[in-house]
Design an enzyme around this catalytic site. Structure first.
Site, mmCIF file in Angstrom:
data_model
loop_
_atom_site.group_PDB
_atom_site.id
_atom_site.type_symbol
_atom_site.label_atom_id
_atom_site.label_comp_id
_atom_site.label_asym_id
_atom_site.label_seq_id
_atom_site.Cartn_x
_atom_site.Cartn_y
_atom_site.Cartn_z
ATOM 1 N N HIS A 67 -3.721 -10.105 -4.956
ATOM 2 C CA HIS A 67 -3.729 -10.919 -3.735
ATOM 3 C C HIS A 67 -3.450 -10.039 -2.515
ATOM 4 O O HIS A 67 -4.164 -10.114 -1.509
ATOM 5 C CB HIS A 67 -2.681 -12.028 -3.865
ATOM 6 C CG HIS A 67 -2.579 -12.904 -2.672
ATOM 7 N ND1 HIS A 67 -3.195 -14.130 -2.587
ATOM 8 C CD2 HIS A 67 -1.928 -12.746 -1.481
ATOM 9 C CE1 HIS A 67 -2.922 -14.675 -1.425
ATOM 10 N NE2 HIS A 67 -2.154 -13.856 -0.729
ATOM 11 N N GLU A 68 -2.422 -9.221 -2.605
ATOM 12 C CA GLU A 68 -2.058 -8.360 -1.471
ATOM 13 C C GLU A 68 -3.127 -7.296 -1.227
ATOM 14 O O GLU A 68 -3.384 -6.924 -0.078
ATOM 15 C CB GLU A 68 -0.688 -7.722 -1.690
ATOM 16 C CG GLU A 68 0.455 -8.714 -1.825
ATOM 17 C CD GLU A 68 0.524 -9.749 -0.716
ATOM 18 O OE1 GLU A 68 0.224 -9.421 0.455
ATOM 19 O OE2 GLU A 68 0.879 -10.898 -1.017
ATOM 20 N N HIS A 71 -5.824 -8.661 0.998
ATOM 21 C CA HIS A 71 -5.455 -8.524 2.414
ATOM 22 C C HIS A 71 -5.700 -7.092 2.883
ATOM 23 O O HIS A 71 -6.283 -6.853 3.939
ATOM 24 C CB HIS A 71 -3.970 -8.850 2.620
ATOM 25 C CG HIS A 71 -3.608 -10.290 2.494
ATOM 26 N ND1 HIS A 71 -4.078 -11.272 3.328
ATOM 27 C CD2 HIS A 71 -2.770 -10.925 1.628
ATOM 28 C CE1 HIS A 71 -3.563 -12.433 2.997
ATOM 29 N NE2 HIS A 71 -2.766 -12.252 1.953
#
Length: 153
Positions: A67-68, A71
Site C-alpha cells: 500500500h505504501e 503511494h
C-alpha cells in the site's frame, strides 16, 4: 525484525511487485497509533507501525508495505498518489494491495448502563451510565415525566 530487515523487505517487495527499485529509507515508527504505515512526501521515506507485525504477522505487513509503495511509486512518477485518485486505486487493484490496514487497537467493550429510566406517558426507555435528576428533565419525544425503573449497583 529490525529496521535493516524492514528496508530489505521493502526493497524486495518493490522489485517483485512493482518492478521498480525503492531508493529511500524505510523504518519502524512506534509512535504511529491507528495507522499501519505512512509514506512521507517530504523525504520519500516509508514508516511502518511495528504493531502490524506483532498483531497480524508478516502477510499483513507485506500488504501494508505494498500500500505504501503504491503511494511512493505514484508520487515519484508525478501521478495521482492520494487515496481518492484513480491512479492510486487502479494500482492498488493491480498489485493486490489492501485499501485499509486491519485494526491495531482492541475494541473497547461497551459499558453497561447503570440506570434505566422510562417515560410515564409514551414508555420510551432511557439508558444512562450516570444518574439523572428526573425533576429537571422531561421526555424528548412527548415531554412526559420520567421515572427511574432500574438502578444497578
Amino acid at each position: 525484525m529490525t529496521d535493516e530487515e524492514l528496508q530489505e523487505l521493502i526493497e524486495s517487495v518493490s522489485k517483485e511487485t512493482f518492478g521498480k527499485p525503492f531508493l529511500h529509507i524505510a523504518r519502524f515508527n512506534k509512535r504511529l497509533r491507528t495507522t499501519g504505515g505512512r509514506y512521507l512526501l517530504s523525504n520519500h521515506s516509508i514508516e511502518i507501525n511495528p504493531l502490524v507485525l506483532d498483531m497480524h504477522g508478516t502477510e499483513e505487513l507485506v500488504g501494508v508495505i505494498k500500500h505504501e509503495l503504491c503511494h511512493y511509486h505514484l508520487h515519484i512518477e508525478g501521478r495521482g498518489y492520494r487515496h481518492r485518485d484513480a491512479d492510486f486505486r487502479i494500482l492498488l487493484k493491480h498489485t493486490s494491495s489492501p485499501r485499509f490496514c486491519r485494526p491495531l487497537t482492541e475494541e473497547k467493550q461497551r459499558v453497561q448502563p447503570k440506570h434505566v429510566y422510562e417515560c410515564t406517558s409514551c414508555k420510551l426507555l432511557y439508558k444512562r451510565k450516570r444518574r439523572m435528576d428526573v425533576r429537571k428533565y422531561r421526555c424528548g419525544k412527548c415531554a412526559g415525566q420520567i421515572e427511574e425503573i432500574q438502578a444497578v449497583k
